[in-house]
Design a protein around this motif. Structure first.
Motif, PDB file in Angstrom:
ATOM      1  N   UNK A   1       0.918  -1.011  -0.016  1.00 34.22           N
ATOM      2  CA  UNK A   1       0.011  -0.108  -0.111  1.00 34.22           C
ATOM      3  C   UNK A   1       0.947   1.260   0.036  1.00 34.22           C
ATOM      4  N   UNK A   2       0.261   2.152  -0.365  1.00 33.71           N
ATOM      5  CA  UNK A   2       1.078   3.615  -0.418  1.00 33.71           C
ATOM      6  C   UNK A   2       1.461   4.046   1.213  1.00 33.71           C
ATOM      7  N   UNK A   3       0.483   3.591   2.031  1.00 41.95           N
ATOM      8  CA  UNK A   3       0.885   3.761   3.614  1.00 41.95           C
ATOM      9  C   UNK A   3       2.015   3.136   3.931  1.00 41.95           C
ATOM     10  N   UNK A   4       2.210   1.762   3.356  1.00 44.84           N
ATOM     11  CA  UNK A   4       3.533   1.043   3.819  1.00 44.84           C
ATOM     12  C   UNK A   4       4.615   1.962   3.152  1.00 44.84           C
ATOM     13  N   UNK A   5       4.573   2.209   1.925  1.00 41.81           N
ATOM     14  CA  UNK A   5       5.805   2.935   1.345  1.00 41.81           C
ATOM     15  C   UNK A   5       6.114   4.253   1.997  1.00 41.81           C
ATOM     16  N   UNK A   6       5.067   4.948   2.353  1.00 44.45           N
ATOM     17  CA  UNK A   6       4.983   6.408   3.073  1.00 44.45           C
ATOM     18  C   UNK A   6       5.906   6.066   4.474  1.00 44.45           C
ATOM     19  N   UNK A   7       5.403   4.917   5.097  1.00 45.29           N
ATOM     20  CA  UNK A   7       5.976   4.765   6.551  1.00 45.29           C
ATOM     21  C   UNK A   7       7.341   4.129   6.446  1.00 45.29           C
ATOM     22  N   UNK A   8       7.456   3.340   5.712  1.00 42.87           N
ATOM     23  CA  UNK A   8       8.935   2.380   5.839  1.00 42.87           C
ATOM     24  C   UNK A   8       9.895   2.711   4.518  1.00 42.87           C
ATOM     25  N   UNK A   9       9.437   3.280   3.440  1.00 47.32           N
ATOM     26  CA  UNK A   9      10.561   3.947   2.450  1.00 47.32           C
ATOM     27  C   UNK A   9      10.734   5.452   2.863  1.00 47.32           C
ATOM     28  N   UNK A  10       9.746   6.038   3.036  1.00 46.10           N
ATOM     29  CA  UNK A  10       9.782   7.512   2.991  1.00 46.10           C
ATOM     30  C   UNK A  10       9.966   8.000   4.473  1.00 46.10           C
ATOM     31  N   UNK A  11       9.842   6.924   5.581  1.00 43.09           N
ATOM     32  CA  UNK A  11       9.842   7.054   6.792  1.00 43.09           C
ATOM     33  C   UNK A  11       9.027   8.391   7.386  1.00 43.09           C
ATOM     34  N   UNK A  12       7.888   8.457   6.936  1.00 39.54           N
ATOM     35  CA  UNK A  12       6.949   9.221   7.589  1.00 39.54           C
ATOM     36  C   UNK A  12       5.929   8.605   8.308  1.00 39.54           C
ATOM     37  N   UNK A  13       5.860   9.007   9.506  1.00 36.64           N
ATOM     38  CA  UNK A  13       4.939   8.243  10.499  1.00 36.64           C
ATOM     39  C   UNK A  13       3.564   8.929  10.709  1.00 36.64           C
TER      40      UNK A  13
ATOM     41  N   UNK B   1       1.382  11.679   0.927  1.00 39.69           N
ATOM     42  CA  UNK B   1       2.616  11.697   0.076  1.00 39.69           C
ATOM     43  C   UNK B   1       2.147  10.808  -1.060  1.00 39.69           C
ATOM     44  N   UNK B   2       0.729  10.649  -1.106  1.00 38.34           N
ATOM     45  CA  UNK B   2       0.278   9.928  -2.404  1.00 38.34           C
ATOM     46  C   UNK B   2       0.640  10.391  -3.594  1.00 38.34           C
ATOM     47  N   UNK B   3       0.563  11.599  -3.833  1.00 41.37           N
ATOM     48  CA  UNK B   3       1.046  12.262  -5.397  1.00 41.37           C
ATOM     49  C   UNK B   3       2.315  11.783  -5.597  1.00 41.37           C
ATOM     50  N   UNK B   4       3.393  11.990  -4.584  1.00 43.02           N
ATOM     51  CA  UNK B   4       4.781  12.005  -4.729  1.00 43.02           C
ATOM     52  C   UNK B   4       5.135  10.323  -4.824  1.00 43.02           C
ATOM     53  N   UNK B   5       4.410   9.622  -3.979  1.00 45.15           N
ATOM     54  CA  UNK B   5       4.665   8.109  -4.409  1.00 45.15           C
ATOM     55  C   UNK B   5       4.175   7.811  -5.808  1.00 45.15           C
ATOM     56  N   UNK B   6       2.856   8.049  -6.104  1.00 44.74           N
ATOM     57  CA  UNK B   6       2.467   7.869  -7.567  1.00 44.74           C
ATOM     58  C   UNK B   6       3.542   8.103  -8.766  1.00 44.74           C
TER      59      UNK B   6
END
Ligand code: CA
Length: 236
Positions: free
Chosen positions: A179-191, A197-202
């Motif tokens: 999920x985007x949430x997993x990427x946000x938390x574990x790759x981008x390290x944003x808790x 960050x959805x757009x950035x991730x997309x």
């Protein structure tokens, strides 16, 4: 052996209907700094397994809405490789055999000591595919996680550091929904989701896909509308 050197905290699903046992399992596993999700019955567990990727499942055999074995068989039938540790009050050899034949990787009879459960969990998480694989592969794509070099069909792919992080994460969870949430938390390290960050991730995934899948090659990075992404070969 104690700490396992993992690139990101492992995600563990705990399926247990007895609240006291569930709470103490969740608490114990969180002390390891693992990401723990509890489920109180088979329906909750199935919904979570359909929606998210886990590195380990701790599964109680007797559930109020069915049998942990059935849940496990259903999960394995979809080809999910995630290790599963079965918990049960039954301790006869016959039951043990049924559990292992259904696709459980290990088995622990209740009552058990938390230390023993943790030791078993660590052993399952130390499997090469999760903890130590330097070379991650899917089809003709490979990533050397130490040299941080990706190669597709023998050709080096030029990636930014962030793209390497995302690709490594997708490869570690290949065949499963990320999920985007997993990427946000574990790759981008944003808790905290201060700004999404959805757009950035997309955009990042779109660029990565252009580089990895290129023109006309077999598509490996898939978008699952409303869910996230999945890296894998077609039909897997
Ligand atoms: Ca139970």
């Amino acid at each position: 052996m104690h700490a396992v050197d993992l690139p990101v905290p492992p995600r563990v699903l705990v399926v247990e209907d007895e609240q006291k046992t569930r709470d103490s399992l969740v608490e114990g596993l969180r002390l390891e700094s693992w990401t723990v999700t509890p489920a109180a019955n088979g329906a909750e567990a199935t919904a979570l397994l359909d929606r998210e990727a886990f590195d380990l499942v701790v599964l109680d055999w007797m559930l109020p809405d069915g049998d942990g074995i059935e849940l496990l068989q259903h999960f394995r039938a979809r080809g999910a490789p995630t290790p599963v540790l079965m918990l049960t009050a039954r301790s006869t050899l016959e039951d043990r055999v049924i559990g292992l034949n259904s696709g459980a990787d290990d088995y622990l009879a209740k009552p058990f000591a938390l230390a023993e459960l943790l030791a078993r969990c660590r052993a399952l998480l130390r499997r090469p595919s999760w903890a130590t694989d330097r070379l991650l592969r899917c089809g003709d794509l490979q990533l050397d996680t130490r040299a941080r070099v990706a190669v597709r069909a023998g050709q080096k792919i030029s990636l930014t550091p962030r793209e390497v992080d995302v690709l490594e994460y997708l490869l570690r969870y290949q065949g499963q929904i990320v999920t985007r949430e997993m990427l946000e938390r574990e790759v981008w390290k944003q808790s905290a989701r201060i700004t999404s960050l959805d757009n950035v991730i997309d955009v990042q995934i779109m660029r990565l896909r252009r580089k990895v899948d290129g023109e006309g090659g077999e598509r490996l990075i898939h978008t699952l509308r409303g869910l996230g992404y999945r890296l894998g070969r077609e039909g897997e």
